[in-house]
Design an enzyme around this catalytic site. Structure first.
Site, PDB file in Angstrom:
ATOM      1  N   SER A 141      -2.679   0.663   4.620  1.00 58.22           N
ATOM      2  CA  SER A 141      -3.289  -0.619   4.300  1.00 58.22           C
ATOM      3  C   SER A 141      -4.158  -1.063   5.464  1.00 58.22           C
ATOM      4  O   SER A 141      -3.881  -0.742   6.625  1.00 58.22           O
ATOM      5  CB  SER A 141      -2.199  -1.663   4.040  1.00 58.22           C
ATOM      6  N   SER A 142      -5.187  -1.835   5.160  1.00 60.17           N
ATOM      7  CA  SER A 142      -6.049  -2.355   6.229  1.00 60.17           C
ATOM      8  C   SER A 142      -5.347  -3.389   7.090  1.00 60.17           C
ATOM      9  O   SER A 142      -5.854  -3.759   8.152  1.00 60.17           O
ATOM     10  CB  SER A 142      -7.319  -2.965   5.622  1.00 60.17           C
ATOM     11  N   CYS A 143      -4.171  -3.857   6.663  1.00 57.06           N
ATOM     12  CA  CYS A 143      -3.449  -4.846   7.472  1.00 57.06           C
ATOM     13  C   CYS A 143      -2.843  -4.227   8.732  1.00 57.06           C
ATOM     14  O   CYS A 143      -2.279  -4.945   9.556  1.00 57.06           O
ATOM     15  CB  CYS A 143      -2.369  -5.520   6.648  1.00 57.06           C
ATOM     16  N   TYR A 170       5.262  -5.626   7.144  1.00 54.25           N
ATOM     17  CA  TYR A 170       4.638  -4.620   6.275  1.00 54.25           C
ATOM     18  C   TYR A 170       3.673  -3.750   7.073  1.00 54.25           C
ATOM     19  O   TYR A 170       3.660  -2.519   6.934  1.00 54.25           O
ATOM     20  CB  TYR A 170       3.906  -5.323   5.133  1.00 54.25           C
ATOM     21  N   LYS A 174       3.637   0.427   7.820  1.00 53.68           N
ATOM     22  CA  LYS A 174       2.510   1.307   7.538  1.00 53.68           C
ATOM     23  C   LYS A 174       2.028   2.025   8.802  1.00 53.68           C
ATOM     24  O   LYS A 174       1.633   3.200   8.754  1.00 53.68           O
ATOM     25  CB  LYS A 174       1.374   0.513   6.898  1.00 53.68           C
ATOM     26  N   HIS A 213      -1.557 -10.302  -4.981  1.00 49.63           N
ATOM     27  CA  HIS A 213      -2.596 -10.483  -3.985  1.00 49.63           C
ATOM     28  C   HIS A 213      -3.622 -11.497  -4.491  1.00 49.63           C
ATOM     29  O   HIS A 213      -3.540 -11.987  -5.616  1.00 49.63           O
ATOM     30  CB  HIS A 213      -3.260  -9.140  -3.666  1.00 49.63           C
TER      31      HIS A 213
END
Length: 341
Positions: A141-143, A170, A174, A213
């Site tokens: 994920s880009s997070c 989260y 990742k 989301h």
């Protein structure tokens, strides 16, 4: 929308034939393809937004897609996951299974967002290695990137600053997945890779306001406001954060491309290279849904990361370009959701 369990969707061939071994090269000395035509691919998380799209795309391109429903296999169970992968003997695994959610879900349930995702990743990656699976794509994920990373965010920004607090558990899970992929490459020479998608949307998304989301949440909020004759929809934050959105079918095309052509330890950003404000996104969704009322903003609620635009140079060099414009994608997603009601 998703392939049925254990359905052979590509050219069928028993193990030991060309479908499950490196394809012969048309030129002497040329490298074998990383994902041979007709290869058997196990998609973990095939009922979710990402996994269902990837499974569809693989099937369309002639690969043999294998899956298991959650009722039959809890991917957090390492022993059962390894046993399944040993029995299936896939040529590749796509790890799209994850516990996901928006700001509210991440803020309310940090423990499962951390622990469930760690267990799934450890189970599938270790099981794939033990079963002799040579090719694997881990979807992150880009997070994973710092809250205030320079924009657009390059893959090298990883671990260069503090994370966004609202989804830190989260994100840490990742990041651990990326590290695990790199470890298997370094220690065992496995051809395992990682991809970091931007904000995704499309058929198969979750529209539960407690866990969804931003984009599906906006669709539902405006739809219900139109249905109820409301005069205004009040949204979280200021509307000023900028976000990038990619249709999940475009992500699926990128995943197949990466499985075929990419083999490096550095994770690959997957996005469209363009962003917009949440306020502009909300206006587009309002128009698509046909809500005639106004939009208000509750600035006491968190905005999250101010901006998150991925640097997609690495992916675009492989020849990828997104095909689905945002408004068209929103229209299709809204139509799909209404069909599910």
């Amino acid at each position: 929308m998703t392939p049925p369990q254990n359905t052979q969707t590509g050219p069928a061939a028993p193990h030991g034939t060309a479908a499950h071994a490196p394809a012969p090269s048309s030129e002497a000395g040329a490298a074998a393809p990383l994902l041979p035509p007709g290869a058997r691919v196990f998609v973990a998380g095939h009922r979710g937004l990402v996994g269902s799209a990837v499974a569809r795309r693989l099937a369309e391109e002639g690969y043999e897609v294998r899956t298991r429903d959650r009722a039959d296999l809890d991917l957090r169970d390492a022993d059962r996951t390894e046993s399944l992968l040993r029995a299936e003997r896939p040529d590749a695994v796509v790890l799209a299974a994850a516990k996901v959610g928006g700001i509210m879900a991440n803020k309310t349930f940090p423990v499962p967002f951390l622990e469930d995702n760690l267990r799934i990743q450890l189970s599938v990656l270790a099981g794939a290695h033990a079963a002799g699976v040579g090719r694997l794509l881990f979807l992150g994920s880009s997070c994973i990137y710092p809250k205030h990373a320079p924009q657009p965010i390059s893959e090298e920004a990883l671990l260069t600053g503090p994370l966004e607090p609202t989804n830190e558990p989260y994100a840490l899970a990742k990041i651990a997945g990326i590290a695990q992929v790199r470890a298997y490459r370094e220690q065992y020479g496995r051809s395992y890779i990682s991809a970091m998608p931007t904000n995704l949307y499309g058929p198969g998304d979750t529209f539960d306001l407690q866990t969804s989301h931003v984009l599906p949440a906006l669709i539902r909020r405006f739809h219900e406001a139109k249905r109820d004759g409301s005069r205004q929809v009040v949204l979280w934050g200021s509307g000023t954060p900028r976000r990038e959105f990619l249709h999940v079918d475009d992500l699926a095309r990128a995943c197949v491309l990466l499985l075929r052509e990419y083999d490096e330890a550095t994770p690959v950003n997957v996005g469209c290279g363009e962003d917009l404000t949440i306020a502009a996104l909300a206006e587009t969704v309002r128009e698509v849904v046909g809500f005639g009322g106004g939009i208000g903003w509750d600035t006491s609620r968190p905005d999250g990361t101010p901006r998150k635009l991925l640097d997609v140079t690495r992916l675009f060099k492989l020849g990828f370009r997104p095909e689905i414009p945002l408004r068209e994608g929103i229209e299709g997603t809204y139509a799909w959701w209404r069909d599910q009601e």
